[in-house]
Design a protein around this motif. Structure first.
Motif, PDB file in Angstrom:
ATOM      1  N   GLU A  48       0.811  -1.219   0.000  1.00 48.50           N
ATOM      2  CA  GLU A  48       0.000   0.000   0.000  1.00 48.50           C
ATOM      3  C   GLU A  48       0.847   1.274   0.000  1.00 48.50           C
ATOM      4  N   ASP A  49       2.055   1.190   0.521  1.00 43.00           N
ATOM      5  CA  ASP A  49       2.907   2.375   0.586  1.00 43.00           C
ATOM      6  C   ASP A  49       3.335   2.857  -0.806  1.00 43.00           C
ATOM      7  N   ALA A  50       3.374   1.962  -1.773  1.00 46.55           N
ATOM      8  CA  ALA A  50       3.770   2.323  -3.131  1.00 46.55           C
ATOM      9  C   ALA A  50       2.578   2.699  -4.007  1.00 46.55           C
ATOM     10  N   PHE A  51       1.393   2.785  -3.414  1.00 47.33           N
ATOM     11  CA  PHE A  51       0.184   3.035  -4.209  1.00 47.33           C
ATOM     12  C   PHE A  51       0.251   4.365  -4.949  1.00 47.33           C
ATOM     13  N   ASP A  52       0.663   5.439  -4.270  1.00 47.77           N
ATOM     14  CA  ASP A  52       0.697   6.753  -4.916  1.00 47.77           C
ATOM     15  C   ASP A  52       1.652   6.777  -6.107  1.00 47.77           C
ATOM     16  N   ASP A  53       2.800   6.132  -5.968  1.00 47.59           N
ATOM     17  CA  ASP A  53       3.761   6.084  -7.077  1.00 47.59           C
ATOM     18  C   ASP A  53       3.207   5.282  -8.245  1.00 47.59           C
ATOM     19  N   ALA A  54       2.628   4.130  -7.949  1.00 47.79           N
ATOM     20  CA  ALA A  54       2.068   3.285  -9.011  1.00 47.79           C
ATOM     21  C   ALA A  54       0.889   3.985  -9.696  1.00 47.79           C
ATOM     22  N   ARG A  55       0.057   4.633  -8.911  1.00 44.13           N
ATOM     23  CA  ARG A  55      -1.097   5.339  -9.473  1.00 44.13           C
ATOM     24  C   ARG A  55      -0.639   6.491 -10.363  1.00 44.13           C
ATOM     25  N   ALA A  56       0.448   7.184  -9.970  1.00 42.46           N
ATOM     26  CA  ALA A  56       0.990   8.276 -10.782  1.00 42.46           C
ATOM     27  C   ALA A  56       1.495   7.753 -12.127  1.00 42.46           C
ATOM     28  N   VAL A  57       2.129   6.589 -12.106  1.00 45.40           N
ATOM     29  CA  VAL A  57       2.609   5.980 -13.355  1.00 45.40           C
ATOM     30  C   VAL A  57       1.431   5.669 -14.273  1.00 45.40           C
ATOM     31  N   ILE A  58       0.379   5.091 -13.727  1.00 44.37           N
ATOM     32  CA  ILE A  58      -0.796   4.744 -14.534  1.00 44.37           C
ATOM     33  C   ILE A  58      -1.508   5.996 -15.035  1.00 44.37           C
TER      34      ILE A  58
END
Length: 113
Positions: A48-58
């Motif tokens: 869950e901690d990497a959610f913001d980074d992954a969402r930004a990539v998408i």
């Protein structure tokens, strides 16, 4: 706990493959819709901690894809209706007959024949 990152229901296979390639650096897993398509087909993020980074990539990818598709769509010529009728007259005649048949069946109970 896993967090939903990207829904795959109704997504083109090419787009899904591109999103999978973008998310290789993240710890993800994928669920499928199942035999009857009742479940959620999605890509889930394990951390869950990497959610913001992954969402930004998408989000960045989807913005670029949207711009590319709009550009491709705007370059396609618009074919007038009568030209489409001339290209496929049998299809248009069949549709017109089907419409007339449905309308006749709808009006038939109200006529005194």
């Amino acid at each position: 706990m896993a967090k939903l990152l990207f829904r795959l229901n109704g997504v083109d296979e090419s787009e899904a493959d591109e999103v999978r390639a973008l998310l290789e650096e993240f710890d993800t897993y994928e669920t499928h819709a199942g035999r009857w398509g009742l479940s959620v087909a999605a890509i889930w993020l394990k951390d869950e901690d990497a959610f913001d980074d992954a969402r930004a990539v998408i989000d960045d990818y989807q913005q670029q894809r949207s711009e590319r598709l709009q550009q491709e769509f705007s370059q396609q010529p618009i074919v007038p209706f009568w030209q489409r009728v001339q290209q496929r007259p049998a299809d248009h005649i069949a549709v017109a007959i089907a419409i007339a048949l449905v309308l006749a069946l709808m009006v038939w109970p109200f006529t005194n024949w």
